[in-house]
Design a protein around this motif. Structure first.
Motif, PDB file in Angstrom:
ATOM      1  N   SER A  22       0.804  -1.029   0.033  1.00 33.51           N
ATOM      2  CA  SER A  22      -0.014  -0.012  -0.118  1.00 33.51           C
ATOM      3  C   SER A  22       1.009   1.298   0.089  1.00 33.51           C
ATOM      4  O   SER A  22       0.660   2.367  -0.713  1.00 33.51           O
ATOM      5  N   VAL A  23       1.869   1.291   0.759  1.00 32.83           N
ATOM      6  CA  VAL A  23       2.874   2.412   0.761  1.00 32.83           C
ATOM      7  C   VAL A  23       3.621   2.741  -0.653  1.00 32.83           C
ATOM      8  O   VAL A  23       3.784   3.765  -1.196  1.00 32.83           O
ATOM      9  N   ARG A  24       3.867   1.374  -1.022  1.00 28.66           N
ATOM     10  CA  ARG A  24       4.571   1.332  -2.612  1.00 28.66           C
ATOM     11  C   ARG A  24       3.636   2.074  -3.769  1.00 28.66           C
ATOM     12  O   ARG A  24       3.882   2.831  -4.360  1.00 28.66           O
ATOM     13  N   ALA A  25       2.204   1.486  -3.407  1.00 25.16           N
ATOM     14  CA  ALA A  25       1.230   2.141  -4.312  1.00 25.16           C
ATOM     15  C   ALA A  25       1.084   3.485  -4.393  1.00 25.16           C
ATOM     16  O   ALA A  25       0.714   4.186  -5.195  1.00 25.16           O
ATOM     17  N   GLU A  26       1.056   4.216  -3.103  1.00 25.35           N
ATOM     18  CA  GLU A  26       0.767   5.518  -2.816  1.00 25.35           C
ATOM     19  C   GLU A  26       1.950   6.396  -3.291  1.00 25.35           C
ATOM     20  O   GLU A  26       1.791   7.434  -4.006  1.00 25.35           O
ATOM     21  N   ILE A  27       3.129   5.772  -2.958  1.00 19.23           N
ATOM     22  CA  ILE A  27       4.412   6.604  -3.828  1.00 19.23           C
ATOM     23  C   ILE A  27       4.226   6.776  -5.000  1.00 19.23           C
ATOM     24  O   ILE A  27       4.364   7.563  -5.775  1.00 19.23           O
ATOM     25  N   THR A  28       3.955   5.542  -5.721  1.00 19.71           N
ATOM     26  CA  THR A  28       3.864   5.295  -7.213  1.00 19.71           C
ATOM     27  C   THR A  28       2.471   6.215  -7.873  1.00 19.71           C
ATOM     28  O   THR A  28       2.807   7.042  -8.775  1.00 19.71           O
ATOM     29  N   GLN A  29       1.380   6.345  -7.074  1.00 19.63           N
ATOM     30  CA  GLN A  29       0.313   7.246  -7.566  1.00 19.63           C
ATOM     31  C   GLN A  29       0.982   8.564  -7.522  1.00 19.63           C
ATOM     32  O   GLN A  29       0.547   9.454  -8.707  1.00 19.63           O
ATOM     33  N   ARG A  30       1.751   8.914  -6.679  1.00 19.25           N
ATOM     34  CA  ARG A  30       2.278  10.560  -6.529  1.00 19.25           C
ATOM     35  C   ARG A  30       3.324  10.677  -7.802  1.00 19.25           C
ATOM     36  O   ARG A  30       3.535  11.693  -8.331  1.00 19.25           O
ATOM     37  N   LEU A  31       4.160   9.404  -7.946  1.00 17.02           N
ATOM     38  CA  LEU A  31       5.253   9.674  -9.145  1.00 17.02           C
ATOM     39  C   LEU A  31       4.214   9.697 -10.378  1.00 17.02           C
ATOM     40  O   LEU A  31       4.770  10.663 -11.314  1.00 17.02           O
ATOM     41  N   ILE A  32       3.598   9.208 -10.714  1.00 16.48           N
ATOM     42  CA  ILE A  32       2.698   9.067 -11.872  1.00 16.48           C
ATOM     43  C   ILE A  32       1.958  10.393 -11.958  1.00 16.48           C
ATOM     44  O   ILE A  32       1.935  11.266 -13.023  1.00 16.48           O
ATOM     45  N   ARG A  33       1.132  10.796 -10.954  1.00 16.29           N
ATOM     46  CA  ARG A  33       0.391  11.905 -11.073  1.00 16.29           C
ATOM     47  C   ARG A  33       1.086  13.311 -11.050  1.00 16.29           C
ATOM     48  O   ARG A  33       0.724  14.377 -11.846  1.00 16.29           O
ATOM     49  N   ASP A  34       2.167  13.495 -10.290  1.00 20.35           N
ATOM     50  CA  ASP A  34       2.706  14.684 -10.046  1.00 20.35           C
ATOM     51  C   ASP A  34       4.178  14.710 -10.718  1.00 20.35           C
ATOM     52  O   ASP A  34       4.658  15.838 -10.888  1.00 20.35           O
ATOM     53  N   HIS A  35       4.629  13.657 -11.126  1.00 20.31           N
ATOM     54  CA  HIS A  35       5.946  13.729 -11.802  1.00 20.31           C
ATOM     55  C   HIS A  35       6.150  13.000 -12.938  1.00 20.31           C
ATOM     56  O   HIS A  35       7.248  13.179 -13.534  1.00 20.31           O
ATOM     57  N   GLY A  36       4.935  12.797 -13.738  1.00 17.27           N
ATOM     58  CA  GLY A  36       4.997  12.210 -15.201  1.00 17.27           C
ATOM     59  C   GLY A  36       5.563  10.842 -15.337  1.00 17.27           C
ATOM     60  O   GLY A  36       5.921  10.715 -16.410  1.00 17.27           O
ATOM     61  N   PHE A  37       5.564   9.941 -14.332  1.00 21.07           N
ATOM     62  CA  PHE A  37       5.856   8.571 -14.599  1.00 21.07           C
ATOM     63  C   PHE A  37       4.906   7.862 -15.641  1.00 21.07           C
ATOM     64  O   PHE A  37       3.802   8.181 -15.611  1.00 21.07           O
ATOM     65  N   ALA A  38       5.366   6.998 -16.441  1.00 24.07           N
ATOM     66  CA  ALA A  38       4.727   6.649 -17.646  1.00 24.07           C
ATOM     67  C   ALA A  38       4.324   4.979 -17.278  1.00 24.07           C
ATOM     68  O   ALA A  38       3.380   4.660 -18.029  1.00 24.07           O
ATOM     69  N   ALA A  39       4.989   4.322 -16.396  1.00 29.81           N
ATOM     70  CA  ALA A  39       4.518   3.020 -16.279  1.00 29.81           C
ATOM     71  C   ALA A  39       5.118   2.301 -14.957  1.00 29.81           C
ATOM     72  O   ALA A  39       5.841   2.907 -14.252  1.00 29.81           O
ATOM     73  N   VAL A  40       4.363   1.173 -14.572  1.00 29.74           N
ATOM     74  CA  VAL A  40       4.888   0.295 -13.602  1.00 29.74           C
ATOM     75  C   VAL A  40       5.127  -0.924 -14.113  1.00 29.74           C
ATOM     76  O   VAL A  40       4.528  -1.426 -15.099  1.00 29.74           O
ATOM     77  N   ALA A  41       6.573  -1.384 -13.715  1.00 28.23           N
ATOM     78  CA  ALA A  41       7.031  -2.730 -14.440  1.00 28.23           C
ATOM     79  C   ALA A  41       7.120  -3.619 -13.045  1.00 28.23           C
ATOM     80  O   ALA A  41       8.101  -2.979 -12.114  1.00 28.23           O
ATOM     81  N   ALA A  42       6.609  -4.538 -13.056  1.00 31.75           N
ATOM     82  CA  ALA A  42       6.325  -5.435 -11.856  1.00 31.75           C
ATOM     83  C   ALA A  42       7.021  -6.648 -12.073  1.00 31.75           C
ATOM     84  O   ALA A  42       7.024  -7.336 -13.180  1.00 31.75           O
ATOM     85  N   GLU A  43       7.354  -7.370 -10.921  1.00 29.67           N
ATOM     86  CA  GLU A  43       7.996  -8.752 -10.863  1.00 29.67           C
ATOM     87  C   GLU A  43       6.769  -9.831 -11.092  1.00 29.67           C
ATOM     88  O   GLU A  43       6.295 -10.479  -9.963  1.00 29.67           O
TER      89      GLU A  43
END
Length: 418
Positions: A22-43
């Motif tokens: 859940s913390v990883r998801a929250e960080i990722t949401q901020r990176l996508i929404r606020d900093h333009g990250f394009a994708a999640v690449a998961a194991e």
């Protein structure tokens, strides 16, 4: 630290802890929404994750996030088919709905290579649609896996090691090259949808090629099979970056979700001393400070894990961290949750640079052999740029088992005309 990085690798100290996800998801949401990250690449396996990608980028044929995760049925299904990933996928679908251009929607992709059979079927299904003659050739190449054994990846690897069955190395390479030779022919159809469909099929062919090698090496040595797997995941990551660069017109920023053992720099651990590398060491070596490596740790709580391979997921009590470990140190010194920023922190480097025990729980948790099974030595400031310590954690909550999809739907790639 992460906002301007090319690659942000966020780990997990177990494959079954709610807070890590859940913390990883929250960080990722901020990176996508606020900093333009394009994708999640998961194991995660490529075909299963690509169904999630189709959903989050707007495929109306997939009714909701639970449906999008329905192809995660191989052990351990809870690793990706759980409430946190479901909620993240719903969020990402909603976020993407506000973006008009398909190429600019953020995606969700898999890096792993365990999907031998599913990837074979996906390649054939793609070729059946775009080039039936090539599909016939693909079936001939992949029929190699049916010679004298059930098409089971581990059985295949064991049989080839013993010399009881010929290997399929030449056939899977021939199929990958055959697909790539017709790249431009296939890409001239239907614009964006054609490009996505071809890219998905090509990656599935690459998975088959590398999975064949992986299963041949897994019985001959842990180091060689580990290195092959992580090299495949990095190659997939870089291929994804190239694909998104072409789509978006600029180098993309990507978040990687994987276990600490994959995203922490292996050179700072016992793994590196054994000759192993991992995603973290390879990406950091290539990209330096443009790669940010984030780990997690916990002192005690509960975790979802199995007692044996292919066994059921159970809620297990995580024993308090062993004395002398980083986890015990954080529990005693911090007394609660904390973000520990390690990059360029000379004070923490002096205090934490001495090699200490670190805990890693995968899909199995064996408390009766905790020290031998789940601890290794690491130098934390060299391993991660930051670490998130959550002192007391709870087990991940899985979704109900998904119904088996009809055969004709299982290996759908990108929908034509999307």
């Amino acid at each position: 630290m992460a906002a301007d990085a090319r690659f942000v690798l966020i780990g997990e100290a177990t494959h079954g802890t709610d807070e890590f996800y859940s913390v990883r998801a929250e960080i990722t949401q901020r990176l996508i929404r606020d900093h333009g990250f394009a994708a999640v690449a998961a194991e995660a396996d490529w075909p299963d994750a690509y169904r999630v990608n189709r959903y989050v980028r707007g495929d109306a044929a997939i009714r909701d996030a639970d449906d999008a995760l329905s192809h995660f049925q191989r052990f351990p299904a809870w690793m990706w088919r759980n409430t946190v990933v479901r909620d993240f996928a719903e969020w990402l679908r909603g976020y993407n709905d506000g973006i008009a251009l398909p190429a600019l929607k953020a995606g969700f992709y898999g890096l792993d290579l365990y999907s031998l059979e599913a990837s074979i079927a996906a390649v054939v299904a793609y070729l059946d649609k775009v080039d039936p003659r090539a599909a016939t050739l693909a079936r001939e190449h992949y029929a190699c896996f049916d010679l004298g054994i059930t098409r089971n990846a581990q059985q295949y690897g064991y049989a080839t090691m013993l010399g009881a069955s010929p290997g399929c190395e030449e056939e899977v390479l021939a199929q990958l090259l055959s697909l790539r030779r017709k790249r431009y022919e296939y890409l001239t159809r239907d614009g964006f949808a054609a490009g996505e469909a071809y890219y998905c099929a090509e990656q599935n062919a690459a998975v088959v090629h590398n999975a064949e090698r992986y299963y041949r090496t897994m019985f001959t040595g842990h180091v060689s099979s580990w290195n092959l797997r992580d090299r495949h995941m990095v190659s997939t990551l870089y291929g994804l970056a190239d694909h998104l660069h072409v789509q978006r017109g600029e180098p993309p920023k990507i978040v990687v979700w994987a276990h600490n053992s994959h995203v922490g720099d292996a050179r700072a651990t016992e793994m590196g001393q054994r000759g192993e590398w991992n995603i973290g060491s390879l990406v950091r070596e290539a990209h330096g400070r443009s790669a940010v490596l984030v780990g997690f740790s916990t002192h005690a709580g509960s975790v979802r894990a199995a007692s044996e391979w292919d066994g059921p997921g159970e809620v297990k009590t995580v024993r308090p961290a062993l004395q002398g470990s980083y986890e015990a140190l954080f529990h005693e010194a911090l007394g609660g949750d904390a973000l520990v920023l390690l990059r360029d922190n000379e004070v923490l480097y002096r205090h934490l640079g001495l090699s200490r025990l670190q805990r890693a729980i995968g899909v199995l948790y064996l408390p009766q052999t905790e020290r031998q099974s789940h601890y290794f030595f690491a130098q934390l400031p060299e391993q991660f740029d930051a670490l998130i310590h959550i002192d007391q954690t709870r087990a991940l909550l899985p979704l109900a088992p998904a119904a088996q999809a009809p055969e004709e739907e299982v290996f759908e790639t990108y929908p034509t005309g999307f």
